[in-house]
Design a protein around this motif. Structure first.
Motif, PDB file in Angstrom:
ATOM      1  N   LYS A 169       0.826  -1.208   0.000  1.00 26.83           N
ATOM      2  CA  LYS A 169       0.000   0.000   0.000  1.00 26.83           C
ATOM      3  C   LYS A 169       0.860   1.258   0.000  1.00 26.83           C
ATOM      4  N   ALA A 170       2.169   1.094  -0.022  1.00 27.80           N
ATOM      5  CA  ALA A 170       3.067   2.240   0.064  1.00 27.80           C
ATOM      6  C   ALA A 170       2.825   3.244  -1.055  1.00 27.80           C
ATOM      7  N   GLU A 206       0.052   3.920  -2.647  1.00 31.29           N
ATOM      8  CA  GLU A 206      -1.166   4.678  -2.361  1.00 31.29           C
ATOM      9  C   GLU A 206      -0.923   5.700  -1.249  1.00 31.29           C
ATOM     10  N   MET A 207      -0.185   5.291  -0.224  1.00 32.70           N
ATOM     11  CA  MET A 207       0.109   6.206   0.876  1.00 32.70           C
ATOM     12  C   MET A 207       0.980   7.362   0.397  1.00 32.70           C
ATOM     13  N   MET A 209      -1.134   9.833  -1.348  1.00 35.59           N
ATOM     14  CA  MET A 209      -1.941  10.578  -0.382  1.00 35.59           C
ATOM     15  C   MET A 209      -1.093  11.645   0.306  1.00 35.59           C
ATOM     16  N   ILE A 210       0.135  11.320   0.654  1.00 32.30           N
ATOM     17  CA  ILE A 210       1.023  12.309   1.285  1.00 32.30           C
ATOM     18  C   ILE A 210       1.258  13.476   0.326  1.00 32.30           C
TER      19      ILE A 210
END
Length: 79
Positions: free
Chosen positions: A41-42, A44-45, A48-49
């Protein structure tokens, strides 16, 4: 904290003294890292960041410590 090419070069230097093999080990290391990001999921994260940083900057909040830390994190993760 991932240091990209530097860490890949360190890894490769432990594997072989041959320049050709080192280059291949570096490519393999980086490809493995990218695949691990894809599988987790990195990615996607990370997106988002980036989005949150953009929104904070749009609202003149770029001087917040969290914004500079987030930018550093993004820079360190991306190759």
């Amino acid at each position: 904290e991932f240091k990209g090419k530097q860490r890949a070069e360190e890894y490769a230097s432990e594997k072989s003294s041959s320049l050709v093999f080192k280059e291949n080990h570096i490519k393999d290391y980086i490809n493995g890292y990218k695949q691990a990001l894809e599988d987790s999921k990195a990615k996607e994260m990370l997106e988002m960041i980036k989005l949150l940083v953009d929104r904070l900057e749009e609202n003149n909040l770029s001087d917040l410590n969290a914004v500079s830390r987030a930018k550093k994190l993004v820079k360190n993760i991306e190759l």
